[in-house]
Design a protein around this motif. Structure first.
Motif, short mmCIF file in Angstrom:
data_model
loop_
_atom_site.label_atom_id
_atom_site.label_comp_id
_atom_site.label_asym_id
_atom_site.label_seq_id
_atom_site.Cartn_x
_atom_site.Cartn_y
_atom_site.Cartn_z
N HIS A 133 0.87 -1.26 0.05
CA HIS A 133 0.00 -0.07 -0.06
C HIS A 133 0.95 1.31 -0.17
N CYS A 134 1.90 1.13 0.69
CA CYS A 134 2.78 2.36 0.74
C CYS A 134 3.95 2.14 0.23
N VAL A 163 -13.91 6.74 6.29
CA VAL A 163 -12.94 7.81 6.74
C VAL A 163 -11.67 7.61 5.68
N ALA A 164 -11.36 6.42 5.65
CA ALA A 164 -10.02 6.19 4.66
C ALA A 164 -10.43 6.30 2.97
N LYS A 165 -11.77 6.22 2.88
CA LYS A 165 -12.12 6.19 1.45
C LYS A 165 -12.10 7.85 1.30
N ALA A 166 -12.67 8.57 2.27
CA ALA A 166 -12.68 9.93 1.99
C ALA A 166 -11.80 10.71 1.96
N HIS A 167 -10.57 10.32 2.51
CA HIS A 167 -9.33 10.85 2.06
C HIS A 167 -8.47 10.22 1.32
N GLY A 168 -8.89 9.33 0.33
CA GLY A 168 -8.27 8.59 -0.62
C GLY A 168 -6.97 7.63 0.07
N LEU A 169 -7.26 7.16 1.23
CA LEU A 169 -6.44 6.15 1.97
C LEU A 169 -6.94 4.73 1.79
N LYS A 170 -5.82 3.75 2.12
CA LYS A 170 -6.14 2.48 2.21
C LYS A 170 -6.44 1.92 3.72
N LEU A 171 -7.01 0.83 3.78
CA LEU A 171 -7.50 0.13 5.29
C LEU A 171 -7.12 -1.05 5.08
N TYR A 213 5.96 17.25 5.75
CA TYR A 213 5.54 16.02 6.44
C TYR A 213 5.35 14.80 5.48
N PRO A 214 5.50 13.49 6.03
CA PRO A 214 5.22 12.26 5.26
C PRO A 214 3.89 12.19 4.73
N THR A 215 3.74 11.32 3.60
CA THR A 215 2.33 11.31 2.75
C THR A 215 1.63 10.18 3.66
N THR A 216 0.24 10.48 4.11
CA THR A 216 -0.38 9.47 4.68
C THR A 216 -1.16 8.66 3.64
N ARG A 217 -0.76 7.31 3.84
CA ARG A 217 -1.61 6.53 2.48
C ARG A 217 -2.20 5.30 3.14
N LEU A 218 -2.04 5.06 4.53
CA LEU A 218 -2.80 3.80 4.96
C LEU A 218 -3.16 4.07 6.61
N ILE A 219 -4.43 3.25 6.92
CA ILE A 219 -4.57 3.04 8.23
C ILE A 219 -4.76 1.49 8.53
N CYS A 220 -4.26 1.18 9.60
CA CYS A 220 -4.18 -0.17 10.09
C CYS A 220 -5.12 -0.34 11.48
N LEU A 221 -5.86 -1.46 11.20
CA LEU A 221 -6.57 -1.82 12.55
C LEU A 221 -6.23 -3.27 12.76
N GLU A 222 -6.31 -3.75 14.06
CA GLU A 222 -6.10 -5.10 14.74
C GLU A 222 -7.54 -5.80 15.14
N SER A 274 6.18 7.33 3.08
CA SER A 274 4.74 7.33 3.30
C SER A 274 4.55 7.08 4.81
N GLU A 275 3.33 7.30 5.11
CA GLU A 275 2.93 7.09 6.58
C GLU A 275 1.64 6.37 6.87
N VAL A 276 1.84 5.56 7.71
CA VAL A 276 0.77 4.66 8.21
C VAL A 276 0.29 5.15 9.56
N ILE A 277 -1.26 5.18 9.72
CA ILE A 277 -1.64 5.49 10.99
C ILE A 277 -2.25 4.00 11.66
N LEU A 278 -1.59 3.91 12.72
CA LEU A 278 -1.99 2.59 13.38
C LEU A 278 -2.03 2.85 15.02
N GLY A 279 -2.42 1.92 15.72
CA GLY A 279 -2.78 2.08 17.16
C GLY A 279 -1.14 1.90 17.86
N ASP A 280 -1.03 2.63 18.96
CA ASP A 280 0.46 2.56 19.66
C ASP A 280 0.58 1.43 20.40
#
Length: 369
Positions: free
Chosen positions: A73-74, A165-173, A134-143, A79-85
């Protein structure tokens, strides 16, 4: 004859069943790197169907499945991925997305139920206006289930909302679905519905499913074509892999239906632990096959408790300086659960008695002094 060991360290410790071993011995195989292994191709097609995606790819491990998915995806460094700490990808996978992919993790706090606040996810998405900095946000990860939250289940509603949210911002999940079937069974939701918002899912086969090795990545055909190249790059291309896929096929066929029973046994364990005054257990947190319990008596430490239990052939895993984790799987019987509770009660008594013996001479010496 060796005494039976009740191994509750993880659901990764399962041994192949006789049916799995027979399937492995009889597997029709060929060279999978050349795309010719018939058992692997059949299993991948079946997993794609079950998960409601176009295609699937078998890989050696869950860590590799997540790494490949994030890198696919990245595909641009920076690229940057948003994920849980407190997510597995961030905490336990050796920083592979950064080390090997040049992907920057942007963490959002995990709530006790494993979710991340949606407004915090939105706030973490980088604005294109800051592309120079900034890095470019491209992905969100859930577990799902969320391991460090005690095997909590992320609902369809929550996952769909993050997908929007991902789709609205052009990101992948991407969903790290190491125990996605546990979540599906616990929530009473078909697994394809549970992951319908995801562009990719990694599914571990060697945890609750009980296969000896492997995970699958599912997604679109175009995405899976990219993952095949990355699998080869990372050394994950194997040859007669149908031997392993055959065992995983049996696991999917035979074990998913037993997950409800795993969850029931986990609740029995939690109920029994709750009755031991030296521990605290949040019964509402036991949603699937994991039980976390905490030491309420400073004389008992997780390391000491697990050491005494090991002498009684019960294996458990400390998760912090004050807590222990037990994980139920299909090779844990009801009698194993009762034996474990008995051993834990005896271990507590043994530790407290030993502590009392150590205190007496000290107190006596102090009095004489």
């Amino acid at each position: 004859m060796a005494a039976k060991v009740v191994d509750l360290r993880s659901d990764t410790v399962t041994k192949p069943s006789e049916a799995m071993r027979a399937a492995m011995a009889a597997a029709d195989v060929d060279d999978d790197v050349l795309g010719a292994d018939p058992t692997a191709r059949r299993f991948e097609a079946e997993m794609a169907r079950i998960m409601g995606k176009e295609a699937a790819l078998f890989v050696p491990s869950g860590t590799m499945a997540n790494l490949i998915s994030v890198l696919a995806h990245c595909d641009a460094r920076g690229s940057e991925v948003i994920l849980g700490d407190d997510s597995h990808i961030h905490v336990y996978e050796h920083g592979g997305i950064s080390t090997l992919g040049g992907v920057h993790p942007r963490t959002v706090p995990n709530n006790p139920d494993g979710t991340m606040d949606v407004d915090r996810i939105v706030a973490a998405i980088r604005s294109p206006d800051g592309a120079l900095y900034y890095p470019t946000t491209r992905l969100i990860c859930l577990e799902n289930t969320h391991g460090n939250s005690g095997g909590k289940c992320l609902t369809v509603e929550y996952t769909d909302k993050v997908g929007e949210v991902a789709k609205a911002h052009g990101l992948k999940l991407h969903i790290d679905g190491a125990r996605i079937f546990n979540a599906s069974v616990a929530l009473g939701v078909p697994v394809d519905t549970l992951v319908r918002a995801a562009d990719s899912v990694s599914v571990c086969l060697s945890k609750g499913i009980g296969a000896p090795v492997g995970s699958v990545i599912v997604g679109s055909k175009a995405f899976i074509n990219k993952t095949k190249i990355l699998r080869k790059t990372l050394g994950g291309g194997m040859r007669q892999v149908g031997v392993l896929c055959a065992a995983a096929e049996v696991g999917v066929r035979d074990t998913i239906g037993k997950l409800t029973d795993d969850h029931r046994k986990a609740k029995v364990l939690a109920d029994g632990l709750k009755k031991i005054e030296q521990f605290t257990v949040d019964l509402t947190s036991v949603e699937t096959n994991m039980v976390f319990f905490h030491m309420a008596d400073p004389r008992i430490t997780p390391a000491k408790l697990c050491k005494v239990l090991e002498q009684r052939n019960v294996l458990a895993m400390p998760t912090s300086s004050k807590s222990v984790r037990l994980v139920v799987h299909y090779q844990i019987s009801d009698s194993d659960v009762q034996y474990t509770l008995t051993c834990i009660e005896k271990a507590v008594g043994e530790i407290l008695a030993c502590d009392a013996k150590l205190e007496r001479p000290t107190n006596g010496a102090a009095a004489n002094s």
